[in-house]
Scaffold this active site. Structure first.
Site, PDB file in Angstrom:
ATOM      1  N   ASP A  66     -10.903  -1.951  -3.251  1.00  0.00           N
ATOM      2  CA  ASP A  66     -10.699  -3.200  -2.507  1.00  0.00           C
ATOM      3  C   ASP A  66     -11.446  -4.361  -3.157  1.00  0.00           C
ATOM      4  OD1 ASP A  66      -9.115  -1.894  -0.734  1.00  0.00           O
ATOM      5  OD2 ASP A  66     -10.621  -1.718   0.850  1.00  0.00           O
ATOM      6  N   ASP A 111      -1.280  -2.087  -4.623  1.00  0.00           N
ATOM      7  CA  ASP A 111      -1.746  -2.749  -5.853  1.00  0.00           C
ATOM      8  C   ASP A 111      -0.662  -3.645  -6.442  1.00  0.00           C
ATOM      9  OD1 ASP A 111       0.007  -0.812  -6.630  1.00  0.00           O
ATOM     10  OD2 ASP A 111      -1.292   0.149  -8.086  1.00  0.00           O
TER      11      ASP A 111
END
Length: 759
Positions: free
Chosen positions: A393, A419
């Site tokens: 993250d 992603d």
């Protein structure tokens, strides 16, 4: 006197009028707050219903898939393996206490390792469970049982059951999952409501209405009171009758409506509550969100105090009160809208924002020539697996900041999810190589750094398409083309669409290729400088009834992208070992066997273990096995793969770097890899007799290999002159049509015998 009396009369009239106004205002305010709460409760119920349905649907699909897998396995023989599989599934979801597979007689056949207790050998010992189990056997849907205390693990759980049926619709057994239902850990742990709002799930059983879940439970005593006893029938009937009368409905209309309806009632402890409910037809549960009146009454009391103490400023107080409420609601609405249309991690707009503002309202417009850029981070899953999702993250946040700094204000940057990022690039003057370089720059964390690559696909408006959905789909297609190289970009073109259609067909046929026995192995001999047989390379071939012969360059990338390479790679490896082991016995000689390994296989957590198990099963000499890796191994995967390669070498398995010279290996990376052999690509061998550039390149490759104490193998040798030239440069092994084409096992045996006779 009369004047004074009149003044007092006026005063009393004013005071009485003020009291009446105050009372009327208080009542109106109370009604308004109740209506606001009604609307909010109804909206919250709708949201809870969606979340509940998603949870239950996911669990239903999971139980169906896992149950079918267990039902078709050898439950006794594979008991430990099946328990481990259930453990792995449980570990993926923090709300799951455990799984079990139960036959139609109530016997527990398979369960998680943490549930192997005598108490749960047969569930029919519990009358309540036996009743709901019978209901499950009759149902085609997931069935929710009564919430109960699971003594072996000392947890309150919600049992979900799904009957597993054969093709003739006969029950094979029941798959069960226990969902943890505690204050700290439950299905709605991450679902945010106001502090005084509570979620309630209720289901009607033979002996009455029972609570399945109640977020208001605070202690063990409340658990026993609320979950082990049926809801008071008078309360349930009162709520239903009030809803039916208030909204002018019949019970069946209420159940079929798929809508939420507000109500006033009293809870188990006789406290007044405001709530809303909705009925889920599929899973036969009542879903409710309710709250106590404390918040409303608190606001009313505050208003009264303000009016008494600050009577002169009553208008201003009301004015600021309404402004405060309005501001509060607007901020709340704004925050909710932001949360709905933005990614909370990176604060970037999400896909919902794009569709609302680009596709529907056209607040944000795509200009002529705008580029839709689809970014997918390469192998980002490895970072999450290795360092954890919180670390991943942090990288996503930094990537978002780099993207915002790189693009202009009239560009829209959004996070698709995971992603993936989407950019509507109106200022289409951005250098895409520079974009990739910026993303690939090191990410520094304390005393170490991480690198991430990116594959980028681009479509252009309106050249490629005029609607956003199609443009995004085309950019996604182009991204997958870039993914083949990794850390690169690709513009969409029509050939991609044709190729994508072909790949879809290849994938469809490939899924059944092993079952149809269409995949087979051929072997191409590798000859040493002394003209002895050094070894063979196993090459996979596919002959499909519909597509005909499909080359490995066509179906291997599809297998890698679809995940089929894991099954296919295991088959190729095992078949090659078996066939060559037999050939050793038939020919009376041993030699090296080279097998190609995909990067997807290497990235599989169980690759090394499965490889060693296959070798032990076949009883193959590890020192005679060479695994070939492509030089196009992504740089960002090196750190993950390197320990695996070292373990392979520790097992005395040889490692070869295939297609050397066609990728981007640096000497520093080559020095890190425990490679024992370099393979010169055929493209350089083809021109070695005529191209000075290729001659020098081949010499350099051989010199590099010798400096690292590696053996050198040249692919694609087709004539004696090439071989003599390569020998003069110091090449050790030769593979190509000059000696032999790829051969089936029977032909390879004849080749070996003939070859040995000539020597």
């Amino acid at each position: 006197m009369n004047i004074v009396k009149n003044k007092w009369t006026i005063f009393y009239i004013i005071a009485l009028s003020a009291a009446l106004v105050f009372s009327l205002f208080t009542y109106m305010k109370y009604a308004e707050l109740k209506n606001i709460q009604y609307v909010k409760n109804e909206k919250d119920v709708a949201n809870v219903e969606k979340v509940t349905k998603v949870f239950l649907t996911q669990f239903e699909v999971m139980l169906q898939v896992v149950g079918m897998e267990l039902a078709h396995s050898n439950l006794q023989k594979d008991k430990l393996k099946n328990s481990k599989m259930l453990d792995d599934l449980r570990n993926l979801n923090p709300f799951i206490l455990g799984f079990g597979f139960i036959d139609t007689h109530g016997n527990v056949l398979v369960a998680n390792t943490n549930m192997q207790f005598n108490e749960v050998k047969n569930i029919f010992t519990n009358k309540q469970i036996r009743n709901t189990f019978t209901e499950t056997l009759k149902s085609r849907n997931l069935v929710i049982g009564k919430t109960y205390y699971f003594k072996p693990l000392k947890k309150w759980i919600i049992p979900l059951r799904k009957t597993i049926r054969d093709k003739n619709d006969n029950p094979l057994g029941v798959m069960v999952v226990g969902i943890i239902n505690t204050k700290e850990q439950n299905l709605f742990s991450n679902f945010k409501l106001d502090n005084d709002q509570h979620i309630l799930l209720v289901k009607k059983f033979r002996d009455g209405f029972y609570r399945i879940f109640n977020s208001s439970v605070k202690n063990e005593k409340m658990y026993n009171e609320l979950y082990t006893k049926a809801c008071p029938d008078n309360i349930c009937q009162s709520v239903l009758q009030q809803v039916l009368q208030k909204h002018k409905l019949r019970l069946n209309e209420l159940k079929q409506s798929n809508e939420s309806f507000s109500f006033d009632a009293y809870d188990f402890y006789k406290k007044p509550v405001m709530g809303a409910l909705e009925y889920d037809n599929k899973y036969n549960i009542w879903i409710s969100v309710y709250s106590y009146n404390t918040k409303i009454m608190h606001e009313i009391y505050c208003d009264i105090i303000y009016l008494i103490l600050l009577y002169i400023f009553i208008i201003l107080i009301f004015y600021f009160l309404f402004k405060s409420i309005e501001k509060y609601e607007k901020n709340k609405e704004k925050d909710l809208l932001f949360r709905t249309t933005h990614d909370m991690l990176t604060q970037l707009p999400n896909r919902t924002f794009i569709y609302e503002n680009v596709c529907h309202s056209h607040i944000f417009t795509m200009e002529e020539g705008a580029r839709i850029i689809f970014i997918d981070l390469d192998n980002f899953k490895n970072i999450n697996d290795k360092f954890g999702h919180s670390f991943g993250d942090k990288i996503l946040i930094k990537i978002a900041k780099r993207l915002k700094a790189f693009f202009e204000e009239n560009d829209l940057i959004a996070r698709q999810g995971g992603d993936e990022f989407i950019i509507i690039n109106n200022s289409n003057d951005k250098n895409l190589e520079e974009l990739i370089d910026i993303i690939s720059m090191p990410y520094l964390f304390d005393d170490f750094e991480v690198r991430v690559g990116a594959s980028v696909g681009i479509s252009i408006y309106p050249k490629d398409a005029k609607d956003f959905d199609t443009l995004l789909s085309l950019a996604d297609m182009a991204m997958y083309e870039a993914k083949k190289v990794k850390n690169s970009y690709s513009f969409f073109n029509q050939n991609m669409q044709k190729k994508n259609s072909m790949n879809i067909e290849i994938e469809h046929e490939l899924r059944s290729a092993l079952e149809k026995d269409e995949i087979y192995i051929v072997f191409q001999p590798q000859i040493a400088t002394d003209e002895s047989l050094h070894g063979v390379e196993a090459l996979v071939r596919w002959e499909n009834e519909k597509l005909g012969f499909v080359g490995p360059d066509k179906f291997i990338p599809v297998a890698e992208a679809s995940g089929l390479i894991l099954q296919l790679g295991t088959y190729i490896l095992k078949e090659s070992l078996i066939e060559i082991k037999k050939l050793y016995e038939e020919s009376g000689t041993t030699f090296q066997l080279s097998v190609n390994i995909s990067i997807v296989q290497l990235m599989n957590n169980h690759f090394l273990q499965e490889l060693l198990e296959i070798i032990d099963e076949v009883k193959f000499d590890k020192s005679l096995l060479t695994l070939e890796l492509t030089e196009r191994l992504p740089i960002e995967d090196i750190d993950y793969v390197l320990p695996i390669l070292k373990e392979l070498r520790a097992e005395n398995i040889e490692l070869s770097l295939d297609d050397f010279g066609t990728g981007y290996s640096s000497l520093s990376i080559l020095e890190q890899l425990p490679i024992t052999e370099l393979k010169i690509d055929k493209a350089f061998v083809d021109e070695i007799l005529v191209s000075k550039k290729d001659k020098n390149l081949v010499k350099t490759i051989i010199d590099i290999a010798k400096n690292f104490s590696m053996t050198v193998l040249a692919e694609g040798t087709e004539n004696k002159e090439q071989i003599e030239k390569l020998k003069s440069y110091g090449c050790d092994i030769f593979q190509g049509y000059y000696y032999s084409k790829p051969l089936k096992k029977e032909d390879l045996l004849l080749f070996i015998r003939s070859f040995n006779d000539r020597r």
